[in-house]
Design a protein around this motif. Structure first.
Motif, mmCIF file in Angstrom:
data_model
loop_
_atom_site.group_PDB
_atom_site.id
_atom_site.type_symbol
_atom_site.label_atom_id
_atom_site.label_comp_id
_atom_site.label_asym_id
_atom_site.label_seq_id
_atom_site.Cartn_x
_atom_site.Cartn_y
_atom_site.Cartn_z
ATOM 1 N N ALA A 1 0.542 -0.820 0.372
ATOM 2 C CA ALA A 1 0.380 0.093 0.117
ATOM 3 C C ALA A 1 0.926 1.140 0.344
ATOM 4 O O ALA A 1 0.508 2.323 -0.647
ATOM 5 C CB ALA A 1 -0.998 -0.004 1.018
ATOM 6 N N GLY A 2 1.629 1.112 0.392
ATOM 7 C CA GLY A 2 3.060 2.274 0.427
ATOM 8 C C GLY A 2 3.561 2.243 -0.844
ATOM 9 O O GLY A 2 4.268 3.351 -1.174
ATOM 10 N N ALA A 3 3.954 1.770 -1.969
ATOM 11 C CA ALA A 3 4.709 2.056 -3.107
ATOM 12 C C ALA A 3 3.267 1.230 -3.535
ATOM 13 O O ALA A 3 2.645 1.045 -4.328
ATOM 14 C CB ALA A 3 5.405 0.590 -3.165
ATOM 15 N N ASP A 4 3.950 2.533 -4.943
ATOM 16 C CA ASP A 4 2.363 2.941 -6.342
ATOM 17 C C ASP A 4 2.243 2.308 -7.079
ATOM 18 O O ASP A 4 1.434 1.576 -7.637
ATOM 19 C CB ASP A 4 2.717 4.451 -6.800
ATOM 20 C CG ASP A 4 2.603 5.912 -5.253
ATOM 21 O OD1 ASP A 4 2.130 5.187 -4.092
ATOM 22 O OD2 ASP A 4 2.991 6.594 -5.891
ATOM 23 N N ALA A 5 3.297 1.817 -7.216
ATOM 24 C CA ALA A 5 3.294 0.037 -8.675
ATOM 25 C C ALA A 5 2.498 -0.531 -8.222
ATOM 26 O O ALA A 5 2.104 -1.437 -8.440
ATOM 27 C CB ALA A 5 5.055 0.103 -8.508
ATOM 28 N N CYS A 6 2.739 -0.816 -6.925
ATOM 29 C CA CYS A 6 2.308 -2.079 -6.176
ATOM 30 C C CYS A 6 1.152 -2.064 -5.650
ATOM 31 O O CYS A 6 -0.375 -3.289 -6.046
ATOM 32 C CB CYS A 6 2.557 -2.715 -4.566
ATOM 33 S SG CYS A 6 1.898 -3.866 -3.813
ATOM 34 N N ALA A 7 0.618 -0.565 -5.353
ATOM 35 C CA ALA A 7 -0.824 -0.902 -4.788
ATOM 36 C C ALA A 7 -1.783 -0.311 -6.555
ATOM 37 O O ALA A 7 -3.135 -0.605 -6.332
ATOM 38 C CB ALA A 7 -1.091 0.342 -3.955
ATOM 39 N N GLU A 8 -1.061 0.299 -7.138
ATOM 40 C CA GLU A 8 -1.656 0.223 -8.995
ATOM 41 C C GLU A 8 -2.099 -0.817 -9.343
ATOM 42 O O GLU A 8 -3.106 -1.002 -10.152
ATOM 43 C CB GLU A 8 -0.631 1.282 -9.801
ATOM 44 C CG GLU A 8 -0.465 1.938 -9.537
ATOM 45 C CD GLU A 8 -0.316 3.317 -10.437
ATOM 46 O OE1 GLU A 8 0.988 2.718 -11.528
ATOM 47 O OE2 GLU A 8 0.468 4.258 -10.564
ATOM 48 N N ARG A 9 -1.418 -2.072 -9.343
ATOM 49 C CA ARG A 9 -1.946 -3.179 -9.541
ATOM 50 C C ARG A 9 -2.866 -3.982 -9.350
ATOM 51 O O ARG A 9 -3.605 -5.239 -9.560
ATOM 52 C CB ARG A 9 -0.206 -4.366 -9.359
ATOM 53 C CG ARG A 9 0.962 -3.903 -10.896
ATOM 54 C CD ARG A 9 1.688 -5.592 -10.627
ATOM 55 N NE ARG A 9 2.183 -5.251 -9.262
ATOM 56 C CZ ARG A 9 3.446 -4.643 -9.374
ATOM 57 N NH1 ARG A 9 4.004 -3.720 -9.650
ATOM 58 N NH2 ARG A 9 4.350 -5.223 -8.117
ATOM 59 N N ARG A 10 -2.492 -3.838 -7.339
ATOM 60 C CA ARG A 10 -3.761 -4.709 -6.629
ATOM 61 C C ARG A 10 -5.463 -3.367 -6.358
ATOM 62 O O ARG A 10 -5.129 -2.888 -5.274
ATOM 63 C CB ARG A 10 -3.324 -4.894 -5.481
ATOM 64 C CG ARG A 10 -2.287 -5.792 -5.300
ATOM 65 C CD ARG A 10 -2.901 -7.755 -6.573
ATOM 66 N NE ARG A 10 -1.367 -7.476 -6.231
ATOM 67 C CZ ARG A 10 -1.388 -8.669 -7.967
ATOM 68 N NH1 ARG A 10 -2.574 -9.058 -8.196
ATOM 69 N NH2 ARG A 10 -0.282 -8.849 -7.838
ATOM 70 N N SER A 11 -5.714 -3.103 -6.936
ATOM 71 C CA SER A 11 -6.739 -1.872 -7.279
ATOM 72 C C SER A 11 -7.873 -2.224 -5.848
ATOM 73 O O SER A 11 -8.129 -0.905 -4.887
ATOM 74 C CB SER A 11 -8.016 -2.400 -8.380
ATOM 75 O OG SER A 11 -8.370 -3.135 -8.507
ATOM 76 N N TRP A 12 -7.821 -3.309 -4.697
ATOM 77 C CA TRP A 12 -8.449 -3.764 -3.997
ATOM 78 C C TRP A 12 -7.188 -2.931 -2.655
ATOM 79 O O TRP A 12 -8.671 -2.958 -1.833
ATOM 80 C CB TRP A 12 -8.771 -4.694 -3.643
ATOM 81 C CG TRP A 12 -8.155 -5.578 -3.679
ATOM 82 C CD1 TRP A 12 -7.358 -6.714 -5.175
ATOM 83 C CD2 TRP A 12 -7.114 -6.762 -2.633
ATOM 84 N NE1 TRP A 12 -5.929 -7.003 -4.205
ATOM 85 C CE2 TRP A 12 -5.541 -6.939 -3.176
ATOM 86 C CE3 TRP A 12 -7.505 -5.696 -1.084
ATOM 87 C CZ2 TRP A 12 -5.252 -8.118 -2.609
ATOM 88 C CZ3 TRP A 12 -5.776 -6.626 -0.613
ATOM 89 C CH2 TRP A 12 -5.104 -7.164 -0.814
ATOM 90 N N LEU A 13 -6.205 -2.414 -2.858
ATOM 91 C CA LEU A 13 -6.039 -1.746 -2.323
ATOM 92 C C LEU A 13 -5.560 -0.239 -2.421
ATOM 93 O O LEU A 13 -5.289 1.019 -1.308
ATOM 94 C CB LEU A 13 -4.428 -2.482 -2.106
ATOM 95 C CG LEU A 13 -4.122 -3.235 -1.637
ATOM 96 C CD1 LEU A 13 -2.686 -4.282 -1.739
ATOM 97 C CD2 LEU A 13 -4.446 -3.382 0.463
ATOM 98 N N GLY A 14 -6.796 0.451 -3.456
ATOM 99 C CA GLY A 14 -6.302 1.798 -4.005
ATOM 100 C C GLY A 14 -6.784 2.282 -2.630
ATOM 101 O O GLY A 14 -6.343 3.656 -2.552
ATOM 102 N N PHE A 15 -7.771 2.374 -1.706
ATOM 103 C CA PHE A 15 -8.073 3.421 -0.423
ATOM 104 C C PHE A 15 -7.173 3.332 0.541
ATOM 105 O O PHE A 15 -6.963 4.533 1.702
ATOM 106 C CB PHE A 15 -9.657 3.394 0.178
ATOM 107 C CG PHE A 15 -9.887 1.341 0.888
ATOM 108 C CD1 PHE A 15 -9.283 1.600 2.541
ATOM 109 C CD2 PHE A 15 -9.355 0.576 0.689
ATOM 110 C CE1 PHE A 15 -8.980 0.723 3.351
ATOM 111 C CE2 PHE A 15 -9.087 -0.492 1.247
ATOM 112 C CZ PHE A 15 -9.377 -0.530 2.840
ATOM 113 N N LEU A 16 -5.714 2.240 0.267
ATOM 114 C CA LEU A 16 -4.658 2.661 1.546
ATOM 115 C C LEU A 16 -3.669 3.382 0.757
ATOM 116 O O LEU A 16 -2.851 3.382 1.411
ATOM 117 C CB LEU A 16 -4.274 0.704 2.156
ATOM 118 C CG LEU A 16 -5.938 -0.181 2.398
ATOM 119 C CD1 LEU A 16 -5.265 -0.940 3.195
ATOM 120 C CD2 LEU A 16 -6.483 1.019 3.638
#
Length: 810
Positions: free
Chosen positions: A159-174
């Protein structure tokens, strides 16, 4: 079919009088591993439930429902009853998920593998304390693994890395890029703490619910014994009594004590302590991250708040350790008391501290940003190192106990318990590393966490990668003893060829038949080599674990990075070991999950998994409260109560309890629980029995030569049948002068070598199953009944012959 009128209640059966000879005979059949239906055991499609419920019950043939009222019908064979207990281990689909609790079950076994001890009360207590501390470390390790996945990999790194959070849309709000309320690292950690906290709560619920369903059966009412009081002595019985006086033998060894099968208080204490330890582990992970940030900056949160929360966690953790170390099992009395308020409110106090940690971490810290990984590396190192130190200390204590009372048949010179405890720690580490590494690979997409090449997240702690890298090395080391066993088995099979042909002489030799019999006999003997394989695996795991700790501590990098610049050969080996080990432990964990899921849908697979628990969950939960429940705490009181009730209502009756495989262990344990005056009226028939071969060697304090000799002298008579082709059963090796004649074997298997006029088709090699097919079974049962008393006189209306009274193979 509706059950017949049950016999009078057996909660408090009276002690019975000595045998007065003639009367109805009863054979109580107990099946073995894997279970069996009443129809299979009684060899009759028409059965009726006599007593019990849908989980475990006693059955009879319909025509035998009131056999006691017609003794004239049973002059040639006894009334047959079948005790079916398979529902305790393999009847529910959800029990397949107990595979995930395998490390807890294994460490619980280590508690019961203590060597025989005489006059070493302090050493015995220290042994129990060390095993309970190892068990507590496994609970912390499991919770830490859940925290690593939920808090570190998901909430902190991805959730703290933009690239990882973008691949996991369900973590977007974090995601920090969103700038929402949950974007601050402390709040992400607070939300993610729900996952490991829910896991701990689930384990508490399952432990509490399974105790109520399995282990709440009170044993027979009887006299409680003081801790320092010696038991009585048993009179001589059987054909060799009188002419050869024998020394007194304790009537009730450990398994016969009133409180052995009723460990309510110890399970409640350990459940409270382990639940609190789980909640405190989550609280420490959440509060520790926030406190480290507050100590390094001048933020909006006063530092003393974090110090107060962490201080409360440390204080509560000390109480947890004190509760685990303070008290063990109480077996000489039924411990029905409840724990004090300190222990009862311990899980709630830990949960309150977790709530305070969540509130503290949720405090607004606008400048706080997550980068890298949470600093949990040191915690995993000290936890793994602590497990190793505890196992070594346990080995020192066990070796001291063994040297005090050495028994030649005890496995690994008394080090079986420490070896199994080490295996439990290794299994816990494999499951922890497997989950963390597979989740990290899934989150990082095409990158390899920890390698620094196209990686968006730092990955799990370096120690877990080192532990994964030693798995291939361990497998390579195992090739040596495996090859030795293969060669030795082949040589043994060749040596057995002439022996087998001589046994079946004068039948003409058949090379193929001889080779098959010899191969099965040689393979059955491999069971006796299992202790050394386990010893090698445990020792290698301990040494390689130490190498993993040292490597991660020295390099601070995963093995693939730590080997950079050391030469092409070493670099290639390190990369291959890291990748192979990571996939191996991940694949192993996937097999666990897939096996549980398949067993949930497939009844046959569910039954197979149930067999594992038939062997592994015989012992009460004395070290780990989250281990799968102990079915014997229901089955043993059931059997003892049934035998005592029947003998009390049938004054001149004779009783043979007949147990196959694991059923023989239950039968022996139930006999030990009987009142002193009842046991001389009982005969014991065991076949395919692991009483000495497995239980006596691995659990010498409870099934060693002394307890088995006491069992022989306390029952009226005992016969044990075994085969050389049986990989589980064996002789019970009662050592007495003169030879008591308990063991009958090895029985001929197969019954016929080749084709004969009476047996025109080849006879099967039965191995561990179908002992009732051997004529020796009927002969042994007839001998036992004859020793118990004379037959009922013949009457005018004989009962139709059935050949055998039933089957108890599982």
């Amino acid at each position: 079919m509706a059950p017949a009128t049950p016999p009078p209640p057996s909660a408090s059966p009276p002690a019975t009088e000595p045998p007065q000879h003639s009367g109805t005979a009863l054979e109580l059949l107990v099946h073995g591993v894997g279970g069996a239906t009443p129809q299979e055991m009684l060899d009759d499609p028409r059965t009726v439930r006599v007593t019990g419920d849908t989980t475990a019950a006693v059955y009879r043939r319909t025509e035998d429902a009131h056999g006691e009222k017609h003794p004239e019908r049973y002059r040639d064979e006894p009334v047959a009853e079948a005790y079916c207990w398979s529902g305790l281990t393999s009847g529910n689909a959800s029990r397949a998920l107990w595979l995930l609790l395998l490390p807890f079950m294994v460490v619980n076994l280590a508690h019961w593998m203590r060597p025989t001890a005489t006059g070493r009360t302090r050493a015995v207590r220290l042994y129990g304390v060390l095993v309970r501390l190892v068990a507590l470390s496994l609970t912390v390790l499991l919770t830490a693994a859940a925290c690593e996945v939920a808090l570190d990999l998901l909430a902190w790194q991805c959730a703290g890395a933009d690239a990882c959070a973008e691949r996991r849309s369900w973590l977007g709000f974090l995601s920090e890029r969103q700038g929402g309320w949950w974007s601050q690292p402390g709040r992400r950690l607070a939300l993610a703490a729900v996952v490991p906290a829910a896991l701990v709560g689930l384990l508490w619920y399952l432990s509490n619910r399974t105790w109520s369903a399995y282990e709440s059966q009170r044993p027979l009412d009887g006299e409680d014994f003081a801790e320092d009081e010696s038991f009585g002595v048993v009179a001589d019985h059987g054909p060799d009594a009188g002419d050869h006086p024998r020394p007194p033998v304790p009537v009730r060894p450990a398994l016969g004590r009133p409180g052995f099968w009723y460990g309510r208080r110890i399970v409640a204490r350990l459940r409270a302590a382990h639940t609190a330890a789980g909640f405190l582990t989550v609280a420490a992970a959440v509060a520790g991250a926030a406190a480290r940030y507050d100590r390094g900056t001048e933020g909006p949160v006063p530092r003393f708040i974090g110090a107060a929360v962490e201080g409360g966690i440390v204080l509560c953790a000390l109480v947890v350790v004190w509760v685990v170390c303070r008290r063990g099992r109480s077996e000489r009395t039924r411990d029905t008391r409840l724990d004090g308020a300190l222990i009862s409110y311990l899980p709630g106090s830990a949960l309150v501290l977790l709530g305070l940690a969540v509130l503290y971490a949720s405090w607004s810290r606008p400048d706080w940003q997550s980068s890298g990984a949470l600093p949990v590396e040191t915690a995993f190192r000290f936890l793994t190192l602590g497990q190793g130190v505890l196992v070594v200390a346990l080995a020192v204590v066990a070796l001291g106990l063994y040297r005090r009372v050495p028994e030649p048949r005890t496995v690994l010179y008394g080090l079986g318990g420490p070896a199994v405890a080490m295996l439990a720690c290794a299994l816990g580490g494999v499951m922890t590393g497997g989950v963390a590494q597979r989740v990290a690979d899934w989150l990082d997409g095409p990158g390899t966490p920890g390698m620094g090449r196209s990686s968006d997240i730092a990955g799990p702690p370096v120690l877990l990668s080192w532990q994964a890298s030693v798995i291939p090395v361990l497998l390579l080391l195992l090739l040596v003893p495996v090859l030795v066993l293969v060669v030795r088995t082949a040589r043994t099979a060749r040596r057995l060829g002439p022996v087998i042909e001589a046994e079946y002489a004068p039948e003409p030799p058949d090379e193929g038949r001889t080779r098959r019999i010899a191969r099965i006999r040689a393979a059955a003997a491999l069971t006796d080599s299992a202790p050394w394989i386990i010893g090698v695996v445990s020792t290698a795991s301990l040494l390689l674990g130490a190498v993993a700790i040292a490597g991660s501590w020295y390099s601070e990098q995963v093995p693939g990075r730590a080997a950079d610049g050391s030469g092409p050969l070493l670099e290639s080996f390190a990369d291959a070991a890291q990748a192979t080990g990571s996939w191996l432990i991940g694949f192993g964990f996937i097999l666990f999950v897939a096996g549980g899921r398949r067993a949930y849908k497939d009844a046959s697979a569910r039954r197979t998994i149930g067999i594992l628990w038939d062997v592994g969950t015989f012992w009460p939960r004395a070290a780990h409260p989250f281990a799968p429940p102990c079915y014997a705490e229901r089955a043993v009181p059931d059997l003892a109560s049934r035998m005592s009730a029947w003998t009390s209502t049938t004054p001149r009756g004779r009783l043979v309890i007949s147990g196959h495989s694991q059923g023989s262990v239950l039968a022996a344990s139930a006999v030990w629980q009987l009142p002193d005056a009842t046991r001389p009226r009982v005969a014991l028939l065991t076949y395919g029995s692991p009483l000495e071969r497995l239980y006596g060697r691995w659990f010498p304090a409870y099934f060693g030569s002394g307890p088995l000799l006491g069992l022989h002298r306390s029952v009226h008579c005992w016969r044990n049948l075994w085969r050389a082709t049986d990989p589980i059963g064996g002789p019970v090796r009662i050592c007495a002068d003169p030879d008591p004649g308990v063991d009958r074997g090895p029985l001929r298997d197969p019954l016929a070598y080749g084709r004969t006029t009476e047996l025109p088709l080849p006879e099967p090699i039965l191995g561990h199953s179908d002992y009732q097919a051997d004529p020796a079974f009927a002969d042994a049962r007839a001998d036992l009944l004859a020793e118990l008393g004379p037959h009922v006189p013949r009457q005018a209306e004989p009962r139709t012959q059935k050949g055998t009274s039933g089957r108890s193979s599982g």
